[in-house]
Design a protein around this motif. Structure first.
Motif: not given
Length: 192
Positions: A51-53, A66-72, A85-87, A136-141
């Motif tokens: 649960n990181l940003k 890692c799980s449920d993390c968003a990486f910019f 790694n998950r989600h 992993f997934s690529v974040m939608a715009p």
């Protein structure tokens, strides 16, 4: 030469952390429910976190277990997703601050090269799944937004730098520093 700079963020919970300096090595480990901004790191590694940003400009980015993390990411090399790694959500770099360009230079990074969306999945228990679904997934715009860094320039930089920082905080990243793809720019502009 100067000694290497190492930043470690370990065992944090429910925190927001800003690193506004260039580092040779950044380690984020065992963190949960955190937002972490790292201005520029030659090598950045995130381990055993959930649960990181994370907003980071880096040369090499390693994400492991890692799980449920968003990486910019502003990443000069393909991110490495190692292990379970998950989600994990990957998105283009979304921030700007007054010293970003000089910090990128100090860390040996180029804002012209960004492989944020081309990860290499290594040693995953999910290698047989289609396109690594669930890893992993690529974040939608339409889910992407500009990240505001709420700090003024370093001491002694004067009023011109402060005015530039104010306008930079409200704007998208400069074209010279990890400009996001056009679809992400349009989505952010439509949201304002």
């Amino acid at each position: 030469g100067a000694s290497p700079t190492c930043a470690k963020i370990c065992d944090c919970r429910d925190a927001t952390i800003y690193l506004l300096f260039p580092a040779d090595f950044l380690l984020i480990s065992n963190c949960t429910n955190c937002t972490i901004f790292a201005g520029a790191a030659a090598f950045a590694q995130t381990l055993h976190s959930s649960n990181l940003k994370v907003v980071a400009a880096c040369g090499t980015k390693v994400i492991s277990n890692c799980s449920d993390c968003a990486f910019f990411l502003g990443a000069n090399e393909c991110p490495l997703l190692i292990g379970d790694n998950r989600h994990v959500s990957l998105a283009p770099y979304n921030a700007r601050y007054a010293n970003l360009d000089s910090d990128l230079q100090a860390a040996g990074l180029s804002g012209d090269v960004n492989y944020w969306n081309l990860p290499k999945v290594i040693d995953s228990p999910y290698v047989d799944t289609q396109e690594h679904a669930g890893v992993f997934s690529v974040m939608a715009p339409e889910k992407w937004a500009v990240f505001s860094v709420p700090f003024l320039p370093r001491k002694g930089q004067g009023q011109a730098a402060a005015a530039a920082a104010d306008s930079a905080m409200a704007a998208l990243p400069s074209p010279s520093a990890f400009a996001p793809p056009k679809a992400y720019q349009r989505s952010a502009e439509a949201a304002t």
